[in-house]
Write an enzyme that holds these catalytic residues in place. Structure first.
Site, short mmCIF file in Angstrom:
data_model
loop_
_atom_site.label_atom_id
_atom_site.label_comp_id
_atom_site.label_asym_id
_atom_site.label_seq_id
_atom_site.Cartn_x
_atom_site.Cartn_y
_atom_site.Cartn_z
CG HIS A 305 -2.08 0.92 1.09
ND1 HIS A 305 -1.99 2.26 1.33
CD2 HIS A 305 -3.36 0.68 0.70
CE1 HIS A 305 -3.17 2.81 1.11
NE2 HIS A 305 -4.02 1.88 0.71
CG ASP A 363 -8.41 -3.06 -2.96
OD1 ASP A 363 -9.62 -2.86 -2.91
OD2 ASP A 363 -7.57 -2.14 -3.00
N1 CMC Z 1 4.14 -7.09 -5.22
C1 CMC Z 1 5.48 -7.23 -5.28
N2 CMC Z 1 6.36 -6.27 -4.98
C2 CMC Z 1 5.86 -5.09 -4.59
C3 CMC Z 1 4.46 -4.88 -4.50
C4 CMC Z 1 3.61 -5.93 -4.82
N3 CMC Z 1 2.28 -5.79 -4.73
N4 CMC Z 1 4.24 -3.61 -4.08
C5 CMC Z 1 5.45 -3.06 -3.91
N5 CMC Z 1 6.42 -3.96 -4.22
C6 CMC Z 1 7.85 -3.77 -4.10
C7 CMC Z 1 8.42 -2.97 -5.27
O1 CMC Z 1 8.85 -3.80 -6.32
C8 CMC Z 1 9.56 -2.24 -4.60
O2 CMC Z 1 10.65 -3.13 -4.49
P1 CMC Z 1 12.17 -2.58 -4.51
O3 CMC Z 1 12.33 -1.76 -3.31
O4 CMC Z 1 12.99 -3.83 -4.53
O5 CMC Z 1 12.28 -1.80 -5.79
C9 CMC Z 1 9.05 -1.97 -3.19
O6 CMC Z 1 8.09 -2.99 -2.93
C10 CMC Z 1 8.39 -0.60 -3.04
O7 CMC Z 1 7.49 -0.44 -4.13
P2 CMC Z 1 6.80 0.95 -4.49
O8 CMC Z 1 6.17 0.84 -5.83
O9 CMC Z 1 7.77 2.06 -4.26
O10 CMC Z 1 5.71 1.01 -3.37
P3 CMC Z 1 4.48 1.96 -3.36
O11 CMC Z 1 4.21 2.26 -1.95
O12 CMC Z 1 4.63 3.10 -4.26
O13 CMC Z 1 3.33 1.02 -3.98
C11 CMC Z 1 1.25 0.07 -4.42
C12 CMC Z 1 2.08 0.91 -3.47
C13 CMC Z 1 -0.13 -0.14 -3.80
C14 CMC Z 1 1.11 0.82 -5.76
C15 CMC Z 1 1.96 -1.28 -4.63
O14 CMC Z 1 2.17 -1.93 -3.42
C16 CMC Z 1 1.22 -2.18 -5.61
O15 CMC Z 1 1.40 -2.05 -6.82
N6 CMC Z 1 0.36 -3.14 -5.08
C17 CMC Z 1 -0.42 -3.99 -5.91
C18 CMC Z 1 -1.69 -3.31 -6.36
C19 CMC Z 1 -2.68 -3.16 -5.22
O16 CMC Z 1 -2.98 -4.10 -4.50
N7 CMC Z 1 -3.23 -1.96 -5.09
C20 CMC Z 1 -4.26 -1.66 -4.09
C21 CMC Z 1 -3.76 -0.80 -3.03
S1 CMC Z 1 -5.00 -0.49 -1.80
C22 CMC Z 1 -6.01 0.67 -2.52
C23 CMC Z 1 -6.82 1.46 -1.53
O17 CMC Z 1 -6.36 1.81 -0.45
O18 CMC Z 1 -7.95 1.77 -1.85
#
Ligand code: CMC
Length: 429
Positions: A305, A363
């Site tokens: 998240h 989710d």
């Molecule tokens: N699966 C695998 N690796 C992940 C994931 C994931 N779902 N999310 C983050 N990472 C890894 C990413 O590869 C990165 O690794 P590294 O440090 O080695 O490069 C690290 O974790 C940080 O990633 P980030 O993209 O900087 O993290 P973020 O906080 O910007 O991403 C997110 C948040 C929600 C976009 C992401 O976790 C994601 O894509 N999740 C899957 C989609 C999802 O379930 N979205 C729903 C979120 S809840 C919505 C709501 O609140 O309404």
């Protein structure tokens, strides 16, 4: 807004500005940069990652601690003791209702569940395979045509009517989107049912038969609604605030929020979870799939998240609900759910996910619950909209009742051409 200290901004040309630091009641304080323009400069913050665009008293999130409060009440306590409609009253009015206020609020919502017959006909203009979110955006936008009095939203009665109408009609319209796609007759609301039971009946009932509400399912749905009711200044809420800041009709501002929510980066995540589970196919493929995640070939949908770097508090609550629903429906042995549970177990114990703080989010479980209930994937975001309309309205109301309300108008960092002369068409290359 109180301020006890200031931050000095040095413009590098001898000018130094004192910017007040505004105190938050909890969470991060903010630097008030409103005087920046008088120094001939703007701040640059694409996607508003470091910008507080409003002052709000409604919802608070602490991502590191995994906290979510509605008007100061932890979401865990509300999920245990409250209901979606009581949560709606709280978000809108700032306090939990007394018995009388609760009865009056719920009774008003019940009175407004029907929609105008002209709107029913509007559905016939859509193709049967139209996406429910496209229909929902259109129909809610069109409702503005039926309630011109809602433009008078500075009048408390008109505003309350508009808010109650929207909360009451969202389940009706959402269920109609589903029934239209499936060629099923529309079900009129039955107002002796509670909010989520009424929605279930409008979705799955049959006009020729009595519909028996499963209380476990109705409670699970009510919990999903409550957990999704508000989430601070996310993209769709900010959209509603920006659209509403022009003084537009509230139904139009909400339609803008629905349009924004449709995007896969926002409301579409639980749909992505189900697509991923279907792609994995069977429990035997989980290890392989997780290996691909670690090789960064793709992400595990429903995990991680942007704000919660600890467990999403909503996920803890809904996880329990998810198991209750699977139990009640005897679906524990459904291959897709077994697969999901194996994935959950795997990710919760794997150091890769633990180190990166990639917990299952709300989710992951809401997708599984909705699927178990029998709601098709393309309806998931519409259900989210049904719930979130409460938060959109609370935030819209907070904004339009501010004395200092101004139309939102961001600035830009212009990097295009400087002034140049028009070139006649025969001289262009
Ligand atoms: N699966 C695998 N690796 C992940 C994931 C994931 N779902 N999310 C983050 N990472 C890894 C990413 O590869 C990165 O690794 P590294 O440090 O080695 O490069 C690290 O974790 C940080 O990633 P980030 O993209 O900087 O993290 P973020 O906080 O910007 O991403 C997110 C948040 C929600 C976009 C992401 O976790 C994601 O894509 N999740 C899957 C989609 C999802 O379930 N979205 C729903 C979120 S809840 C919505 C709501 O609140 O309404």
């Amino acid at each position: 807004m109180s301020s006890t200290k200031t931050v000095k901004v040095d413009f590098g040309d001898g000018r130094i500005a004192d910017m007040p630091v505004l105190k938050a009641s909890i969470g991060q304080d903010v630097i008030d940069i409103r005087t920046l323009g008088s120094f001939g400069m703007w701040s640059y913050d694409p996607a508003f990652l470091a910008t507080a665009a409003c002052e709000s008293k409604i919802t608070f999130i602490d991502g590191d601690k995994g906290q979510l409060f509605y008007r100061g009440y932890p979401i865990e306590q509300l999920a245990e003791h409250s209901t979606h409609l009581e949560g709606a009253y709280l978000l809108l009015h700032g306090e939990l209702p007394t018995t009388q206020q609760k009865e009056e609020f719920e009774s008003s919502i019940r009175q407004h569940t029907m929609i105008n017959e002209q709107l029913v006909r509007l559905f016939n203009g859509f193709q049967r395979n139209a996406h429910p979110m496209a229909m929902l955006t259109g129909v809610v936008g069109a409702m503005a045509a039926f309630y011109p009095d809602a433009f008078d939203f500075q009048n408390l009665d008109s505003r309350s009517d508009a808010i109650h109408r929207l909360i009451a009609k969202m389940p009706t319209v959402t269920a109609m989107c589903y029934r239209y796609t499936n060629g099923l007759p529309f079900m009129y609301p039955q107002n002796n049912l509670d909010y989520s039971s009424n929605f279930l009946r409008m979705m799955f009932g049959n006009p020729c038969e009595e519909y028996k509400v499963n209380p476990v399912i109705a409670k699970a749905l009510d919990t999903i609604f409550l957990l999704h009711a508000d989430h601070e200044q996310n993209a769709s809420t900010s959209t509603v605030r920006v659209a509403g800041s022009s003084g537009t009709h509230p139904f139009s501002a909400i339609a803008a929020g629905i349009a924004c929510l449709w995007g896969p980066a926002h409301g579409g995540a639980n749909e992505a979870v189900l697509k991923m589970l279907e792609e994995i196919g069977s429990e035997d493929n989980v290890d392989n799939y997780v290996a691909g995640v670690k090789d960064k070939k793709y992400r595990l949908m429903g995990f991680g998240h942007r704000v919660y770097k600890n467990m999403d508090p909503r996920a803890n609550i809904i996880r329990k609900t998810c198991y209750e629903v699977l139990d009640a429906l005897g679906k524990h042995n459904d291959p897709l759910f077994k697969l999901a549970m194996k994935l959950e177990k795997h990710a919760l114990s794997d150091p890769y996910f633990i180190e990166k703080k990639l917990y299952p989010n709300v989710d992951f479980y809401s997708g599984i619950i909705l699927r178990a209930i029998g709601i098709p994937m393309d309806m998931f975001t519409a259900i989210f909209a049904l719930a979130r309309v409460v938060g959109w309205l609370a935030q819209w109301q907070e904004m339009i009742t501010e004395e200092t309300l101004k139309i939102s108008r961001p600035r830009q960092l212009y990097t295009g051409y400087t002034a140049r002369d028009y070139i006649p068409i025969d001289k262009r290359i």
